[in-house]
Design a protein around this motif. Sequence first.
Motif, PDB file in Angstrom:
ATOM      1  N   ALA A   6       0.897  -1.076   0.145  1.00 29.66           N
ATOM      2  CA  ALA A   6       0.053   0.104  -0.211  1.00 29.66           C
ATOM      3  C   ALA A   6       0.822   1.253   0.103  1.00 29.66           C
ATOM      4  O   ALA A   6       0.581   2.347  -0.665  1.00 29.66           O
ATOM      5  CB  ALA A   6      -0.711   0.023   1.228  1.00 29.66           C
ATOM      6  N   THR A   7       2.214   1.244   0.791  1.00 29.87           N
ATOM      7  CA  THR A   7       2.974   2.366   0.710  1.00 29.87           C
ATOM      8  C   THR A   7       3.461   2.518  -0.534  1.00 29.87           C
ATOM      9  O   THR A   7       3.570   3.619  -1.064  1.00 29.87           O
ATOM     10  CB  THR A   7       3.984   2.094   1.984  1.00 29.87           C
ATOM     11  N   ILE A   8       4.079   1.623  -1.307  1.00 24.85           N
ATOM     12  CA  ILE A   8       4.648   1.682  -2.624  1.00 24.85           C
ATOM     13  C   ILE A   8       3.600   2.123  -3.627  1.00 24.85           C
ATOM     14  O   ILE A   8       3.846   3.018  -4.050  1.00 24.85           O
ATOM     15  CB  ILE A   8       5.106   0.352  -3.116  1.00 24.85           C
ATOM     16  N   VAL A   9       2.482   1.533  -3.603  1.00 26.16           N
ATOM     17  CA  VAL A   9       1.239   2.295  -4.464  1.00 26.16           C
ATOM     18  C   VAL A   9       0.949   3.794  -4.346  1.00 26.16           C
ATOM     19  O   VAL A   9       1.155   4.403  -5.135  1.00 26.16           O
ATOM     20  CB  VAL A   9      -0.040   1.237  -4.543  1.00 26.16           C
ATOM     21  N   ARG A  10       0.914   4.019  -2.982  1.00 23.03           N
ATOM     22  CA  ARG A  10       0.748   5.379  -2.557  1.00 23.03           C
ATOM     23  C   ARG A  10       1.934   6.256  -3.026  1.00 23.03           C
ATOM     24  O   ARG A  10       1.618   7.279  -3.669  1.00 23.03           O
ATOM     25  CB  ARG A  10       0.594   5.424  -0.881  1.00 23.03           C
ATOM     26  N   ILE A  11       3.211   5.964  -2.688  1.00 24.64           N
ATOM     27  CA  ILE A  11       4.081   6.623  -3.337  1.00 24.64           C
ATOM     28  C   ILE A  11       4.305   7.045  -4.779  1.00 24.64           C
ATOM     29  O   ILE A  11       4.491   7.993  -5.322  1.00 24.64           O
ATOM     30  CB  ILE A  11       5.688   6.052  -2.869  1.00 24.64           C
ATOM     31  N   ILE A  12       3.946   5.871  -5.434  1.00 22.88           N
ATOM     32  CA  ILE A  12       3.941   5.903  -6.949  1.00 22.88           C
ATOM     33  C   ILE A  12       2.953   6.562  -7.513  1.00 22.88           C
ATOM     34  O   ILE A  12       2.953   7.461  -8.478  1.00 22.88           O
ATOM     35  CB  ILE A  12       3.894   4.483  -7.553  1.00 22.88           C
ATOM     36  N   ALA A  13       1.661   6.558  -6.798  1.00 23.91           N
ATOM     37  CA  ALA A  13       0.396   7.510  -7.433  1.00 23.91           C
ATOM     38  C   ALA A  13       0.704   8.811  -7.322  1.00 23.91           C
ATOM     39  O   ALA A  13       0.286   9.464  -8.046  1.00 23.91           O
ATOM     40  CB  ALA A  13      -0.732   6.774  -6.430  1.00 23.91           C
ATOM     41  N   GLU A  14       1.270   8.971  -6.027  1.00 25.43           N
ATOM     42  CA  GLU A  14       1.539  10.714  -5.806  1.00 25.43           C
ATOM     43  C   GLU A  14       2.527  11.227  -6.924  1.00 25.43           C
ATOM     44  O   GLU A  14       2.358  12.204  -7.427  1.00 25.43           O
ATOM     45  CB  GLU A  14       2.294  10.646  -4.453  1.00 25.43           C
ATOM     46  N   TYR A  15       3.561  10.253  -7.027  1.00 25.85           N
ATOM     47  CA  TYR A  15       4.581  10.592  -8.033  1.00 25.85           C
ATOM     48  C   TYR A  15       4.260  10.946  -9.513  1.00 25.85           C
ATOM     49  O   TYR A  15       4.525  11.744 -10.153  1.00 25.85           O
ATOM     50  CB  TYR A  15       5.790   9.674  -8.079  1.00 25.85           C
ATOM     51  N   LEU A  16       3.179  10.124  -9.949  1.00 30.03           N
ATOM     52  CA  LEU A  16       2.649  10.087 -11.245  1.00 30.03           C
ATOM     53  C   LEU A  16       1.252  11.022 -11.259  1.00 30.03           C
ATOM     54  O   LEU A  16       0.713  11.012 -12.409  1.00 30.03           O
ATOM     55  CB  LEU A  16       2.338   8.730 -11.969  1.00 30.03           C
ATOM     56  N   ASP A  17       0.718  11.334 -10.157  1.00 35.23           N
ATOM     57  CA  ASP A  17      -0.252  12.128 -10.216  1.00 35.23           C
ATOM     58  C   ASP A  17      -1.605  11.463 -10.550  1.00 35.23           C
ATOM     59  O   ASP A  17      -2.248  11.903 -11.153  1.00 35.23           O
ATOM     60  CB  ASP A  17      -0.089  13.411 -10.706  1.00 35.23           C
ATOM     61  N   ILE A  32       3.171   0.822 -15.853  1.00 31.90           N
ATOM     62  CA  ILE A  32       2.583   1.859 -14.944  1.00 31.90           C
ATOM     63  C   ILE A  32       3.026   3.270 -15.519  1.00 31.90           C
ATOM     64  O   ILE A  32       2.225   4.066 -15.334  1.00 31.90           O
ATOM     65  CB  ILE A  32       3.143   1.466 -13.683  1.00 31.90           C
ATOM     66  N   GLY A  33       4.126   3.196 -16.078  1.00 34.31           N
ATOM     67  CA  GLY A  33       4.682   4.735 -16.851  1.00 34.31           C
ATOM     68  C   GLY A  33       5.818   5.179 -16.106  1.00 34.31           C
ATOM     69  O   GLY A  33       5.987   6.349 -16.354  1.00 34.31           O
ATOM     70  N   ASP A  38      12.704   7.480 -12.975  1.00 35.43           N
ATOM     71  CA  ASP A  38      11.793   7.508 -12.008  1.00 35.43           C
ATOM     72  C   ASP A  38      11.928   6.442 -10.997  1.00 35.43           C
ATOM     73  O   ASP A  38      11.588   6.770  -9.850  1.00 35.43           O
ATOM     74  CB  ASP A  38      10.308   7.134 -12.917  1.00 35.43           C
ATOM     75  N   ILE A  39      12.220   5.438 -11.438  1.00 34.37           N
ATOM     76  CA  ILE A  39      12.280   4.139 -10.629  1.00 34.37           C
ATOM     77  C   ILE A  39      13.481   4.570  -9.347  1.00 34.37           C
ATOM     78  O   ILE A  39      13.294   4.251  -8.245  1.00 34.37           O
ATOM     79  CB  ILE A  39      12.768   2.838 -11.468  1.00 34.37           C
ATOM     80  N   MET A  40      14.505   4.902 -10.023  1.00 37.16           N
ATOM     81  CA  MET A  40      15.717   5.480  -8.970  1.00 37.16           C
ATOM     82  C   MET A  40      15.212   6.205  -7.876  1.00 37.16           C
ATOM     83  O   MET A  40      15.378   6.272  -6.760  1.00 37.16           O
ATOM     84  CB  MET A  40      16.813   5.892  -9.644  1.00 37.16           C
ATOM     85  N   GLU A  41      14.446   7.439  -8.241  1.00 37.82           N
ATOM     86  CA  GLU A  41      13.967   8.428  -7.332  1.00 37.82           C
ATOM     87  C   GLU A  41      12.991   7.876  -6.478  1.00 37.82           C
ATOM     88  O   GLU A  41      12.806   8.103  -5.164  1.00 37.82           O
ATOM     89  CB  GLU A  41      13.349   9.423  -8.177  1.00 37.82           C
ATOM     90  N   LEU A  42      12.138   7.065  -7.051  1.00 43.14           N
ATOM     91  CA  LEU A  42      11.052   6.537  -5.919  1.00 43.14           C
ATOM     92  C   LEU A  42      11.654   5.451  -5.052  1.00 43.14           C
ATOM     93  O   LEU A  42      11.117   5.517  -3.989  1.00 43.14           O
ATOM     94  CB  LEU A  42      10.036   5.711  -7.113  1.00 43.14           C
ATOM     95  N   VAL A  43      12.531   4.473  -5.437  1.00 43.10           N
ATOM     96  CA  VAL A  43      13.443   3.704  -4.541  1.00 43.10           C
ATOM     97  C   VAL A  43      14.023   4.519  -3.326  1.00 43.10           C
ATOM     98  O   VAL A  43      13.825   4.116  -2.443  1.00 43.10           O
ATOM     99  CB  VAL A  43      14.426   2.989  -5.428  1.00 43.10           C
ATOM    100  N   MET A  44      14.614   5.622  -3.889  1.00 37.58           N
ATOM    101  CA  MET A  44      15.204   6.467  -2.608  1.00 37.58           C
ATOM    102  C   MET A  44      14.210   6.830  -1.610  1.00 37.58           C
ATOM    103  O   MET A  44      14.083   6.710  -0.430  1.00 37.58           O
ATOM    104  CB  MET A  44      15.857   7.748  -2.928  1.00 37.58           C
ATOM    105  N   GLN A  45      12.753   7.289  -2.166  1.00 36.12           N
ATOM    106  CA  GLN A  45      11.619   7.690  -1.308  1.00 36.12           C
ATOM    107  C   GLN A  45      11.106   6.434  -0.454  1.00 36.12           C
ATOM    108  O   GLN A  45      10.859   6.486   0.697  1.00 36.12           O
ATOM    109  CB  GLN A  45      10.781   8.146  -2.059  1.00 36.12           C
ATOM    110  N   MET A  46      11.163   5.447  -1.038  1.00 35.92           N
ATOM    111  CA  MET A  46      10.605   4.147  -0.441  1.00 35.92           C
ATOM    112  C   MET A  46      11.582   3.765   0.645  1.00 35.92           C
ATOM    113  O   MET A  46      11.120   3.298   1.741  1.00 35.92           O
ATOM    114  CB  MET A  46      10.395   2.845  -1.680  1.00 35.92           C
ATOM    115  N   GLN A  47      12.949   3.754   0.440  1.00 38.58           N
ATOM    116  CA  GLN A  47      13.879   3.414   1.516  1.00 38.58           C
ATOM    117  C   GLN A  47      13.667   4.332   2.650  1.00 38.58           C
ATOM    118  O   GLN A  47      13.756   3.829   3.523  1.00 38.58           O
ATOM    119  CB  GLN A  47      15.203   3.481   0.755  1.00 38.58           C
TER     120      GLN A  47
END
Length: 73
Positions: A6-17, A32-33, A38-47
């Motif tokens: 759920a956290t990963i989905v939320r982070i990606i959804a926010e990132y992609l608006d 997903i787009g 993008d993935i590198m940036e998102l991984v840092m946020q998820m970590q």
Amino acid sequence: MKDVKATIVRIIAEYLDKEESEIKTTDTFTEIGLDSLDIMELVMQMQEELDCKIELSQEITTIDKLAELIEKQ
């Protein structure tokens, strides 16, 4: 531990608006787009949010697989 998927989905959804409901956990990141940058940036946020270390590999192509990887730690 918080719901990793759920956290990963939320982070990606926010990132992609996008709405969280638009993100399928079985779709690949490309579907997903997201591109590799993008993935590198998102991984840092998820970590940061999930307090974990994420080692991405070629096999980690979906949210389901990423959540599984994080949960194993």
